[in-house]
Scaffold this motif. Structure first.
Motif, PDB file in Angstrom:
ATOM      1  N   HIS A 112      49.944  18.540  68.156  1.00 48.10           N
ATOM      2  CA  HIS A 112      49.046  18.330  67.018  1.00 48.10           C
ATOM      3  C   HIS A 112      47.856  17.433  67.369  1.00 48.10           C
ATOM      4  CE1 HIS A 112      47.948  16.522  62.951  1.00 48.10           C
ATOM      5  NE2 HIS A 112      47.525  17.756  62.941  1.00 48.10           N
ATOM      6  N   LEU A 113      48.094  16.395  68.159  1.00 46.99           N
ATOM      7  CA  LEU A 113      46.984  15.463  68.449  1.00 46.99           C
ATOM      8  C   LEU A 113      45.862  16.156  69.219  1.00 46.99           C
ATOM      9  CD1 LEU A 113      48.430  11.943  69.397  1.00 46.99           C
ATOM     10  CD2 LEU A 113      47.302  12.669  67.280  1.00 46.99           C
ATOM     11  N   ILE A 114      46.234  16.992  70.202  1.00 49.68           N
ATOM     12  CA  ILE A 114      45.177  17.650  70.989  1.00 49.68           C
ATOM     13  C   ILE A 114      44.383  18.604  70.094  1.00 49.68           C
ATOM     14  CG2 ILE A 114      44.757  19.274  72.896  1.00 49.68           C
ATOM     15  CD1 ILE A 114      47.087  17.901  74.387  1.00 49.68           C
ATOM     16  N   ARG A 115      45.107  19.376  69.288  1.00 46.91           N
ATOM     17  CA  ARG A 115      44.390  20.305  68.386  1.00 46.91           C
ATOM     18  C   ARG A 115      43.528  19.546  67.391  1.00 46.91           C
ATOM     19  NH1 ARG A 115      46.854  25.682  67.126  1.00 46.91           N
ATOM     20  NH2 ARG A 115      46.684  25.163  64.928  1.00 46.91           N
ATOM     21  N   ALA A 116      44.079  18.445  66.840  1.00 45.41           N
ATOM     22  CA  ALA A 116      43.346  17.674  65.823  1.00 45.41           C
ATOM     23  C   ALA A 116      42.100  17.046  66.445  1.00 45.41           C
ATOM     24  CB  ALA A 116      44.250  16.593  65.236  1.00 45.41           C
ATOM     25  N   CYS A 117      42.240  16.546  67.666  1.00 46.14           N
ATOM     26  CA  CYS A 117      41.105  15.904  68.332  1.00 46.14           C
ATOM     27  C   CYS A 117      40.011  16.944  68.580  1.00 46.14           C
ATOM     28  CB  CYS A 117      41.575  15.277  69.648  1.00 46.14           C
ATOM     29  SG  CYS A 117      40.258  14.423  70.515  1.00 46.14           S
ATOM     30  N   GLU A 118      40.402  18.114  69.067  1.00 47.96           N
ATOM     31  CA  GLU A 118      39.391  19.140  69.345  1.00 47.96           C
ATOM     32  C   GLU A 118      38.702  19.599  68.055  1.00 47.96           C
ATOM     33  OE1 GLU A 118      41.661  21.764  71.835  1.00 47.96           O
ATOM     34  OE2 GLU A 118      41.208  20.536  73.617  1.00 47.96           O
ATOM     35  N   ALA A 119      39.472  19.686  66.968  1.00 52.01           N
ATOM     36  CA  ALA A 119      38.869  20.088  65.688  1.00 52.01           C
ATOM     37  C   ALA A 119      37.893  19.012  65.186  1.00 52.01           C
ATOM     38  CB  ALA A 119      39.965  20.337  64.653  1.00 52.01           C
ATOM     39  N   SER A 120      38.268  17.739  65.358  1.00 50.35           N
ATOM     40  CA  SER A 120      37.362  16.655  64.939  1.00 50.35           C
ATOM     41  C   SER A 120      36.075  16.684  65.760  1.00 50.35           C
ATOM     42  CB  SER A 120      38.041  15.286  65.101  1.00 50.35           C
ATOM     43  OG  SER A 120      39.011  15.111  64.091  1.00 50.35           O
ATOM     44  N   LEU A 121      36.197  16.898  67.067  1.00 49.55           N
ATOM     45  CA  LEU A 121      35.000  16.951  67.924  1.00 49.55           C
ATOM     46  C   LEU A 121      34.073  18.082  67.460  1.00 49.55           C
ATOM     47  CD1 LEU A 121      36.647  16.382  71.441  1.00 49.55           C
ATOM     48  CD2 LEU A 121      35.117  14.809  70.246  1.00 49.55           C
ATOM     49  N   ARG A 122      34.670  19.244  67.134  1.00 53.12           N
ATOM     50  CA  ARG A 122      33.835  20.386  66.676  1.00 53.12           C
ATOM     51  C   ARG A 122      33.114  20.009  65.387  1.00 53.12           C
ATOM     52  NH1 ARG A 122      38.028  23.620  68.425  1.00 53.12           N
ATOM     53  NH2 ARG A 122      39.049  23.612  66.393  1.00 53.12           N
ATOM     54  N   ARG A 123      33.863  19.431  64.432  1.00 50.81           N
ATOM     55  CA  ARG A 123      33.235  19.118  63.137  1.00 50.81           C
ATOM     56  C   ARG A 123      32.166  18.044  63.286  1.00 50.81           C
ATOM     57  NH1 ARG A 123      38.664  20.017  61.046  1.00 50.81           N
ATOM     58  NH2 ARG A 123      39.149  17.866  61.577  1.00 50.81           N
ATOM     59  N   LEU A 124      32.429  17.076  64.142  1.00 54.67           N
ATOM     60  CA  LEU A 124      31.469  15.976  64.323  1.00 54.67           C
ATOM     61  C   LEU A 124      30.281  16.390  65.188  1.00 54.67           C
ATOM     62  CD1 LEU A 124      34.108  13.152  64.840  1.00 54.67           C
ATOM     63  CD2 LEU A 124      32.302  13.076  63.101  1.00 54.67           C
ATOM     64  N   GLY A 125      30.397  17.532  65.875  1.00 54.19           N
ATOM     65  CA  GLY A 125      29.300  18.009  66.728  1.00 54.19           C
ATOM     66  C   GLY A 125      29.061  17.090  67.905  1.00 54.19           C
ATOM     67  N   THR A 126      30.145  16.587  68.473  1.00 59.22           N
ATOM     68  CA  THR A 126      30.014  15.661  69.595  1.00 59.22           C
ATOM     69  C   THR A 126      31.070  16.014  70.637  1.00 59.22           C
ATOM     70  OG1 THR A 126      30.042  13.313  70.224  1.00 59.22           O
ATOM     71  CG2 THR A 126      31.572  13.957  68.516  1.00 59.22           C
ATOM     72  N   ASP A 127      30.928  15.475  71.850  1.00 60.33           N
ATOM     73  CA  ASP A 127      31.979  15.744  72.830  1.00 60.33           C
ATOM     74  C   ASP A 127      32.829  14.508  73.122  1.00 60.33           C
ATOM     75  OD1 ASP A 127      30.008  14.476  74.200  1.00 60.33           O
ATOM     76  OD2 ASP A 127      29.604  16.098  75.619  1.00 60.33           O
ATOM     77  N   TYR A 128      32.630  13.437  72.359  1.00 61.62           N
ATOM     78  CA  TYR A 128      33.541  12.282  72.509  1.00 61.62           C
ATOM     79  C   TYR A 128      33.627  11.488  71.209  1.00 61.62           C
ATOM     80  CZ  TYR A 128      29.387   9.320  72.930  1.00 61.62           C
ATOM     81  OH  TYR A 128      28.203   8.673  72.682  1.00 61.62           O
TER      82      TYR A 128
END
Ligand SMILES: NC(=O)c1ccc[n+]([C@@H]2O[C@H](COP(=O)([O-])OP(=O)(O)OC[C@H]3O[C@@H](n4cnc5c(N)ncnc54)[C@H](OP(=O)(O)O)[C@@H]3O)[C@@H](O)[C@H]2O)c1
Length: 353
Positions: A107-123
């Motif tokens: 869940h953490l990896i998926r959640a992190c990748e989804a947050s990065l997409r929504r925030l439009g950032t790579d970190y």
């Protein structure tokens, strides 16, 4: 704006930061907090940056991701000027699967990748676990966070709403494997909610974990608009969400508000400014996350930094908000009263006055 080190990490954070729980209004709960859209969000971000506030807090569950999306758009073109803090662990309404909740590797990896997409950032600058997941082994959680840091997706890690032993055990395991430690703990702490002082403040002080304070106005109650014998203001999130989050007795709330009123009057500041400034003077506090429904509230809250309450004003607020410690803290307080040198920061040290 004053900057403080986040715990014993190398990251410096502004003493005031801005929480974006009011962005989006994407579901019934968060709609009661606010429904700030992109254009207004850009203006609020601009006001913060002008005042030197460059840390913005969000979470994947805030308005089911809309808060992150709006924050991402509001900081477009200025990513290098801001610090982003976001969170995972809890279920968003889109996540129906048993694995769409918790702090598992899955869940953490998926959640992190989804947050990065929504925030439009790579970190992400500070990635928090929103709560403790008792079902996932702590070494699975921390090794996943270690990988997220090593991959460059996350700069610093934090936790939120942990108990003392959750935090201490996690730090111990991180140290054992040489993994990153939690640099910050995002905690509820206010003049009407001082439980942070029992266990978590001493752990933070001992272990070098900085506090990022959520709901510093006691879930929107220490605004100067919630008063004895008066109806709630027409526009207030308390109408719909007052019975969620931290609870407080009317008597205690009004005792604290009376003291805030007195200090506000003699210092020429507003009630929220005094309540926020009190927090800035407490041990372990790295940053206070301001909430604001609109520009007027934000501008007022920004006036909470850059000055200090006097010692007698702090003592008055301490006295009004003091509560009888639960066990074993009353026992420890009795001991430290007789042996002041043994006192750790926290309620085992009786407040002055
Ligand atoms: N980690 C966690 O579990 C967690 C939990 C909660 C929050 N947070 C974070 O902490 C941030 C702040 O939390 P919070 O919004 O609950 O903080 P808060 O400071 O306790 O409450 C903010 C609310 O108080 C009112 N207000 C604020 N400034 C005011 C002013 N100057 N004058 C009059 N009213 C004022 C507004 O509500 P009304 O206009 O509706 O009265 C505003 O939305 C959130 O955005 C989020 O980033 C984290």
């Amino acid at each position: 704006m004053e900057f403080r080190q986040l715990g014993k990490s190398g990251l410096k954070v502004p003493v005031l930061s801005f929480g974006t729980g009011t962005f989006g209004g994407g579901n019934e709960f968060f709609a009661a907090w606010g429904a700030t859209e992109v254009e207004e969000a850009r203006r609020l971000v601009e006001i913060c940056l002008e005042a030197g506030v460059n840390l913005f807090d969000t979470a994947d569950i805030y308005s089911d991701g809309l808060s992150e999306t709006i924050l991402g758009k509001a900081i477009e073109g200025r990513r290098d000027q801001v610090l982003i803090s976001t969170k995972a662990t809890f279920r968003t309404s889109a996540g129906k699967d048993p694995n769409d909740v918790g702090s598992s590797r899955y869940h953490l990896i998926r959640a992190c990748e989804a947050s990065l997409r929504r925030l439009g950032t790579d970190y992400i600058d500070i990635y928090h676990l929103h709560g403790f997941d008792a079902l996932t082994p702590i070494d699975e959680v921390l090794s996943t966070l270690n990988n997220l840091v090593a991959s460059g997706k996350v700069r610093y890690i934090g936790c939120s709403n942990f108990s003392g032993w959750h935090l201490m055990k996690s730090l111990d395991i991180a140290d054992r494997y040489g993994w990153p430690r939690y640099a910050g703990h995002q905690v509820y702490y206010s003049l009407i909610g001082r439980e942070y002082e029992w266990e978590l403040m001493p752990v933070g002080a001992d272990q070098g974990v900085g506090a990022l304070i959520w709901s510093p106005l006691g879930w929107g109650r220490l605004t100067g608009n919630v008063r004895r014998g008066q109806p709630l203001p027409k526009v207030s999130r308390l109408h719909k969400t007052g019975d969620m989050g931290p609870q407080v007795s009317e008597e205690y709330l009004h005792r604290v508000v009376d003291a805030l009123d007195q200090v506000a009057k003699e210092s020429g500041k507003s009630v929220p400014q005094v309540a926020l400034n009190w927090l800035l003077q407490r041990p372990t506090v790295a940053t206070v996350i301001m909430g604001a429904r609109n520009e007027q509230q934000l501008r007022q809250n920004l006036g909470a930094a850059g000055w200090n309450l006097h010692a007698d004003q702090i003592a008055k607020l301490d006295r009004a908000s003091d509560v009888t410690p639960i066990y074993p803290y009353w026992h420890q307080r009795q001991f430290t009263e007789r042996n002041p040198a043994a006192a750790a920061p926290g309620p085992s040290t009786k407040c002055e006055g």
